[in-house]
Scaffold this active site. Structure first.
Site, mmCIF file in Angstrom:
data_model
loop_
_atom_site.group_PDB
_atom_site.id
_atom_site.type_symbol
_atom_site.label_atom_id
_atom_site.label_comp_id
_atom_site.label_asym_id
_atom_site.label_seq_id
_atom_site.Cartn_x
_atom_site.Cartn_y
_atom_site.Cartn_z
ATOM 1 N N LYS A 93 0.947 -1.030 -0.027
ATOM 2 C CA LYS A 93 -0.101 -0.041 0.056
ATOM 3 C C LYS A 93 0.816 1.262 -0.140
ATOM 4 O O LYS A 93 0.580 2.187 -0.730
ATOM 5 C CB LYS A 93 -1.117 0.160 1.305
ATOM 6 C CG LYS A 93 -1.775 -1.346 1.403
ATOM 7 C CD LYS A 93 -2.674 -1.096 2.596
ATOM 8 C CE LYS A 93 -2.029 -1.020 3.933
ATOM 9 N NZ LYS A 93 -1.464 -2.415 4.150
ATOM 10 N N ARG A 95 -10.157 0.916 7.907
ATOM 11 C CA ARG A 95 -9.514 -0.719 8.365
ATOM 12 C C ARG A 95 -10.542 -1.488 8.974
ATOM 13 O O ARG A 95 -10.559 -2.471 9.392
ATOM 14 C CB ARG A 95 -8.495 -0.431 9.300
ATOM 15 C CG ARG A 95 -7.314 -0.526 8.751
ATOM 16 C CD ARG A 95 -6.207 -0.492 9.872
ATOM 17 N NE ARG A 95 -5.097 -1.406 9.620
ATOM 18 C CZ ARG A 95 -3.955 -0.888 8.964
ATOM 19 N NH1 ARG A 95 -3.891 0.406 8.481
ATOM 20 N NH2 ARG A 95 -2.859 -1.678 8.875
ATOM 21 N N ARG A 150 11.703 -6.327 5.816
ATOM 22 C CA ARG A 150 11.660 -5.224 6.224
ATOM 23 C C ARG A 150 12.171 -5.087 7.662
ATOM 24 O O ARG A 150 13.039 -3.922 8.114
ATOM 25 C CB ARG A 150 10.349 -4.647 5.869
ATOM 26 C CG ARG A 150 10.509 -3.008 6.171
ATOM 27 C CD ARG A 150 9.060 -2.336 5.760
ATOM 28 N NE ARG A 150 8.329 -2.809 6.802
ATOM 29 C CZ ARG A 150 6.743 -2.410 6.603
ATOM 30 N NH1 ARG A 150 6.319 -1.690 5.519
ATOM 31 N NH2 ARG A 150 6.140 -2.741 7.472
ATOM 32 N N ARG A 171 10.641 -0.953 12.880
ATOM 33 C CA ARG A 171 9.181 -0.908 13.280
ATOM 34 C C ARG A 171 9.179 -2.022 14.213
ATOM 35 O O ARG A 171 9.457 -3.188 14.222
ATOM 36 C CB ARG A 171 8.420 -1.078 11.862
ATOM 37 C CG ARG A 171 8.002 0.370 11.314
ATOM 38 C CD ARG A 171 7.094 0.086 10.140
ATOM 39 N NE ARG A 171 6.009 -0.709 10.425
ATOM 40 C CZ ARG A 171 5.072 -0.585 9.564
ATOM 41 N NH1 ARG A 171 4.974 0.153 8.326
ATOM 42 N NH2 ARG A 171 3.606 -1.115 9.907
ATOM 43 N N ARG A 199 -1.249 -9.192 13.210
ATOM 44 C CA ARG A 199 -1.699 -8.011 12.151
ATOM 45 C C ARG A 199 -2.245 -8.843 11.121
ATOM 46 O O ARG A 199 -3.326 -8.379 10.543
ATOM 47 C CB ARG A 199 -0.454 -7.371 11.498
ATOM 48 C CG ARG A 199 0.202 -6.466 12.684
ATOM 49 C CD ARG A 199 1.601 -5.859 12.377
ATOM 50 N NE ARG A 199 1.710 -5.199 11.079
ATOM 51 C CZ ARG A 199 3.063 -5.054 10.451
ATOM 52 N NH1 ARG A 199 3.923 -5.473 10.951
ATOM 53 N NH2 ARG A 199 2.814 -4.291 9.170
HETATM 54 P P1 AP5 Z 1 4.767 -1.542 2.076
HETATM 55 O O1 AP5 Z 1 4.708 -0.870 0.744
HETATM 56 O O2 AP5 Z 1 5.233 -0.799 3.156
HETATM 57 O O3 AP5 Z 1 3.366 -2.454 2.474
HETATM 58 P P2 AP5 Z 1 2.175 -1.906 3.219
HETATM 59 O O4 AP5 Z 1 0.909 -2.622 2.697
HETATM 60 O O5 AP5 Z 1 2.015 -0.582 3.181
HETATM 61 O O6 AP5 Z 1 2.529 -2.359 4.803
HETATM 62 P P3 AP5 Z 1 2.493 -1.786 6.180
HETATM 63 O O7 AP5 Z 1 3.247 -2.949 6.860
HETATM 64 O O8 AP5 Z 1 3.045 -0.396 5.933
HETATM 65 O O9 AP5 Z 1 1.090 -1.909 6.281
HETATM 66 P P4 AP5 Z 1 0.170 -2.198 7.487
HETATM 67 O O10 AP5 Z 1 -1.275 -1.919 7.140
HETATM 68 O O11 AP5 Z 1 0.545 -2.967 8.362
HETATM 69 O O12 AP5 Z 1 0.956 -0.639 8.437
HETATM 70 P P5 AP5 Z 1 0.208 0.582 8.668
HETATM 71 O O13 AP5 Z 1 1.266 1.643 8.883
HETATM 72 O O14 AP5 Z 1 -0.863 1.032 7.822
HETATM 73 O O15 AP5 Z 1 5.594 -2.898 1.551
HETATM 74 C C1 AP5 Z 1 5.959 -3.883 2.563
HETATM 75 C C2 AP5 Z 1 7.349 -4.187 2.133
HETATM 76 O O16 AP5 Z 1 7.104 -4.946 0.758
HETATM 77 C C3 AP5 Z 1 8.427 -3.176 1.955
HETATM 78 O O17 AP5 Z 1 9.673 -3.600 2.360
HETATM 79 C C4 AP5 Z 1 8.415 -2.890 0.494
HETATM 80 O O18 AP5 Z 1 9.612 -2.345 0.018
HETATM 81 C C5 AP5 Z 1 8.107 -4.480 -0.087
HETATM 82 N N1 AP5 Z 1 7.466 -4.543 -1.317
HETATM 83 C C6 AP5 Z 1 6.468 -3.554 -1.771
HETATM 84 N N2 AP5 Z 1 6.037 -4.070 -3.055
HETATM 85 C C7 AP5 Z 1 6.681 -4.933 -3.377
HETATM 86 C C8 AP5 Z 1 6.671 -6.192 -4.325
HETATM 87 N N3 AP5 Z 1 6.060 -5.625 -5.466
HETATM 88 N N4 AP5 Z 1 7.485 -7.111 -4.409
HETATM 89 C C9 AP5 Z 1 8.388 -7.234 -3.558
HETATM 90 N N5 AP5 Z 1 8.601 -6.489 -2.334
HETATM 91 C C10 AP5 Z 1 7.370 -5.390 -2.198
HETATM 92 O O19 AP5 Z 1 -0.322 0.167 10.033
HETATM 93 C C11 AP5 Z 1 0.605 -0.135 11.067
HETATM 94 C C12 AP5 Z 1 -0.341 -0.058 12.567
HETATM 95 O O20 AP5 Z 1 -1.001 1.202 12.859
HETATM 96 C C13 AP5 Z 1 -1.625 -0.837 12.314
HETATM 97 O O21 AP5 Z 1 -1.449 -2.424 12.753
HETATM 98 C C14 AP5 Z 1 -2.628 -0.406 13.478
HETATM 99 O O22 AP5 Z 1 -2.084 -0.575 14.758
HETATM 100 C C15 AP5 Z 1 -2.296 1.110 13.384
HETATM 101 N N6 AP5 Z 1 -3.275 1.550 12.310
HETATM 102 C C16 AP5 Z 1 -2.946 2.416 10.905
HETATM 103 N N7 AP5 Z 1 -4.048 2.725 10.528
HETATM 104 C C17 AP5 Z 1 -5.250 2.351 11.305
HETATM 105 C C18 AP5 Z 1 -6.706 2.667 11.260
HETATM 106 N N8 AP5 Z 1 -6.966 3.197 10.207
HETATM 107 N N9 AP5 Z 1 -7.292 2.088 12.329
HETATM 108 C C19 AP5 Z 1 -6.682 1.505 13.300
HETATM 109 N N10 AP5 Z 1 -5.306 1.395 13.506
HETATM 110 C C20 AP5 Z 1 -4.627 1.674 12.504
#
Ligand code: AP5
Length: 191
Positions: A14, A89, A128, A134, A145
């Site tokens: 994402k 979410r 990562r 993180r 997660r």
């Molecule tokens: P990346 O692009 O970072 O993927 P992502 O889907 O953004 O993954 P995240 O871990 O950031 O998502 P998340 O939903 O757990 O975290 P968030 O910060 O939203 O890519 C991941 C890895 O893969 C990278 O190393 C990248 O380089 C690699 N990659 C990408 N594309 C690739 C490809 N095609 N091939 C190979 N490798 C690739 O949330 C974190 C926490 O915050 C949540 O758990 C929750 O506690 C809280 N939170 C956030 N939003 C909310 C909400 N709306 N409500 C409640 N709690 C929330």
């Protein structure tokens, strides 16, 4: 306005694809995870509260993130559109997003769901985790997660499918290949 939700499990890409979408379409990127991590780093009350949930892989309560988003949308109502990354979410967050946008005569136009198998997600996040610092990129929290995603977040796919805005895209392959598939969906909508 063009309002896009980039949707998918943790590690589905994402954040990576959002950065490219910002460059291509000039939309305002809203990553709730990034905002919350900045709050944690600044040691604010919100950050301390969020940390207790995020470090366990749980969702921060709806009322907190919804209020955070409401302020952000109001402050940026002049932008060309938003890319919502990591929000909504839960179904209540999805309903709240539509309510917030409707105050500006807008709604979600497109939801891109990046589809990636669990083994690949775990592999990406563990890799990562070796460099990201993180607190949630370790095996135990990654598994938590994923469970949270399937239990609380994936029901949003039906929510958006019923509204006719959901597009499922294979999130496996090179970053550019995936971006081209996303671009096609957006260009179909705006041209
Ligand atoms: P990346 O692009 O970072 O993927 P992502 O889907 O953004 O993954 P995240 O871990 O950031 O998502 P998340 O939903 O757990 O975290 P968030 O910060 O939203 O890519 C991941 C890895 O893969 C990278 O190393 C990248 O380089 C690699 N990659 C990408 N594309 C690739 C490809 N095609 N091939 C190979 N490798 C690739 O949330 C974190 C926490 O915050 C949540 O758990 C929750 O506690 C809280 N939170 C956030 N939003 C909310 C909400 N709306 N409500 C409640 N709690 C929330």
């Amino acid at each position: 306005m063009l309002n896009i939700v980039i949707f998918g499990a943790p590690g589905s890409g994402k954040g990576t694809q959002s950065e490219k979408l910002v460059q291509r379409y000039g939309l305002h990127h809203v990553s709730t995870g990034e905002i919350l991590r900045e709050e944690i780093a600044s040691g604010t009350d919100l950050g301390n509260l969020a940390d207790a949930y995020m470090s366990k892989g749980e969702l921060v309560p709806d009322c907190i993130v919804i209020e955070m988003l409401d302020g952000l949308i109001r402050k940026n109502s002049h932008v060309k559109g938003f890319i919502f990354d990591g929000f909504p979410r839960t179904v209540p967050q999805g309903e709240a997003l539509s309510r917030m946008l409707s105050k500006h005569g807008e709604d979600v136009n497109l939801v891109i769901s990046l589809e990636v198998a669990d083994e690949e997600l775990i592999d990406r996040l563990l890799k990562r985790g070796q460099i990201s610092g993180r607190s949630d990129d370790n095996r135990e929290t990654i598994e938590a997660r994923l469970q949270v995603y399937y239990r609380q977040t994936s029901p949003l796919k039906d929510f958006y499918r019923e509204r006719g805005v959901l597009r499922e895209i294979m999130g496996v392959g090179t970053i550019d290949e995936i971006f081209i598939a996303i671009e096609k969906e957006i260009d179909r909508l705006i041209t």
